[in-house]
Design a protein around this motif. Structure first.
Motif, PDB file in Angstrom:
ATOM      1  N   THR A  36     105.417 109.642  16.728  1.00  0.00           N
ATOM      2  CA  THR A  36     106.573 109.642  16.523  1.00  0.00           C
ATOM      3  C   THR A  36     107.097 108.726  14.885  1.00  0.00           C
ATOM      4  N   ILE A  37     107.462 108.776  14.370  1.00  0.00           N
ATOM      5  CA  ILE A  37     107.993 107.754  12.960  1.00  0.00           C
ATOM      6  C   ILE A  37     109.384 107.961  13.036  1.00  0.00           C
ATOM      7  N   LYS A  38     109.625 106.516  12.229  1.00  0.00           N
ATOM      8  CA  LYS A  38     111.028 106.014  11.512  1.00  0.00           C
ATOM      9  C   LYS A  38     110.982 106.760  10.492  1.00  0.00           C
ATOM     10  N   ILE A  39     112.166 107.469  10.747  1.00  0.00           N
ATOM     11  CA  ILE A  39     112.436 107.940   8.603  1.00  0.00           C
ATOM     12  C   ILE A  39     113.659 107.788   8.437  1.00  0.00           C
ATOM     13  N   ALA A  40     113.851 107.201   6.825  1.00  0.00           N
ATOM     14  CA  ALA A  40     115.760 107.574   6.277  1.00  0.00           C
ATOM     15  C   ALA A  40     115.525 108.155   5.046  1.00  0.00           C
ATOM     16  N   ILE A  41     116.417 109.618   4.734  1.00  0.00           N
ATOM     17  CA  ILE A  41     116.299 110.255   3.569  1.00  0.00           C
ATOM     18  C   ILE A  41     117.965 109.605   2.910  1.00  0.00           C
ATOM     19  N   ALA A  42     118.021 108.922   1.993  1.00  0.00           N
ATOM     20  CA  ALA A  42     119.749 108.249   1.597  1.00  0.00           C
ATOM     21  C   ALA A  42     118.998 108.445   0.104  1.00  0.00           C
ATOM     22  N   PRO A  43     120.210 108.587  -0.700  1.00  0.00           N
ATOM     23  CA  PRO A  43     120.350 108.744  -2.135  1.00  0.00           C
ATOM     24  C   PRO A  43     120.155 107.011  -2.151  1.00  0.00           C
ATOM     25  N   VAL A  44     119.735 106.982  -3.909  1.00  0.00           N
ATOM     26  CA  VAL A  44     119.214 105.096  -4.506  1.00  0.00           C
ATOM     27  C   VAL A  44     120.386 104.154  -3.822  1.00  0.00           C
ATOM     28  N   GLU A  45     120.319 103.570  -4.230  1.00  0.00           N
ATOM     29  CA  GLU A  45     121.333 102.123  -4.158  1.00  0.00           C
ATOM     30  C   GLU A  45     121.057 101.560  -5.748  1.00  0.00           C
ATOM     31  N   GLY A 104     118.789 106.938   9.035  1.00  0.00           N
ATOM     32  CA  GLY A 104     117.779 107.261   9.776  1.00  0.00           C
ATOM     33  C   GLY A 104     117.511 108.109  10.800  1.00  0.00           C
ATOM     34  N   ALA A 105     116.434 107.942  11.556  1.00  0.00           N
ATOM     35  CA  ALA A 105     115.896 108.874  12.373  1.00  0.00           C
ATOM     36  C   ALA A 105     114.552 108.069  13.147  1.00  0.00           C
ATOM     37  N   VAL A 106     114.502 108.345  14.561  1.00  0.00           N
ATOM     38  CA  VAL A 106     113.065 108.778  15.189  1.00  0.00           C
ATOM     39  C   VAL A 106     112.976 109.822  14.882  1.00  0.00           C
ATOM     40  N   LEU A 107     111.472 110.680  14.518  1.00  0.00           N
ATOM     41  CA  LEU A 107     111.402 111.540  14.151  1.00  0.00           C
ATOM     42  C   LEU A 107     110.463 111.852  14.873  1.00  0.00           C
ATOM     43  N   TRP A 153     118.100  99.941   9.473  1.00  0.00           N
ATOM     44  CA  TRP A 153     118.600 100.589  10.186  1.00  0.00           C
ATOM     45  C   TRP A 153     117.421 100.973  10.927  1.00  0.00           C
ATOM     46  N   PHE A 154     116.227 100.628  10.669  1.00  0.00           N
ATOM     47  CA  PHE A 154     115.475 101.381  11.279  1.00  0.00           C
ATOM     48  C   PHE A 154     115.367 100.167  12.840  1.00  0.00           C
TER      49      PHE A 154
END
Length: 193
Positions: free
Chosen positions: A184-193, A85-88, A64-65
């Motif tokens: 800036t920082i890359k961030i991802a929020i997602a359910p665990v796999e 994911g996103a760049v915050l 994603w990053f």
């Protein structure tokens, strides 16, 4: 075998991607994040071995990053659940109106931001992953921070820094980032796999 599978996953996830320039002031190894997902016509760069040395797999977040067109969000914005994911964009910590006081005092000159995540449809364990060093606080009641269930950290990985797991209920989530060294920082929020 594991490295071969991880490399294949990155190639598939990043097909058609182009290398992205490193943000100003960022070390050269970070600029290789975009190189991990090259167009299908060229070979994929291997994932640094340090990036496979976390307590759980972060290859999904790595892809994603490295993806082209990673969403850009500002502090205070809400992200969609389908946007993994996103760049915050961060502000100096002193200028951020944190809904809940950070559980660790940010060092002078550091950056922070607030990101809102919609209420999960079903409660479950989610992971919040960052590309660089920073402090993470999570709240679902807007008044207290929620402790992580687990965390993994690897300063040797140039594209991923840490990932924390939280039990989320069905209320909206506030994610606070503080103590970052860059704006800036890359961030991802997602359910665990």
């Amino acid at each position: 075998m594991r490295r071969a599978l991880l490399g294949l996953a990155l190639v598939l996830a990043g097909a058609g991607a182009r290398a992205q320039p490193a943000p100003e002031g960022q070390a050269a190894p970070e600029s290789q994040a975009g190189a991990a997902a090259r167009p299908a016509s060229g070979p994929a760069a291997p994932v640094p071995s340090a990036c496979t040395d976390f307590a759980w797999s972060l290859m999904r977040e790595e892809a994603w990053f490295a993806a082209p067109g990673l969403a850009q969000v500002a502090s205070g914005d809400a992200v969609r659940a389908e946007m993994p994911g996103a760049v915050l964009a961060l502000k100096p910590d002193a200028e951020v109106a944190f809904p809940v006081s950070p559980s660790k005092v940010p060092p002078p000159g550091s950056y922070g931001g607030v990101l809102r995540f919609p209420a999960p449809i079903q409660p479950g364990i989610y992971q919040v992953t960052l590309s660089d060093e920073a402090w993470i606080d999570v709240s679902q009641d807007g008044q207290t921070t929620r402790p992580p269930m687990a965390h993994t950290l690897n300063p040797a990985c140039p594209t991923l820094r840490k990932s924390l797991r939280y039990q989320f209920g069905t209320a909206p989530v506030i994610i606070e980032i503080s103590g970052a060294k860059r704006d800036t920082i890359k961030i991802a929020i997602a359910p665990v796999e």
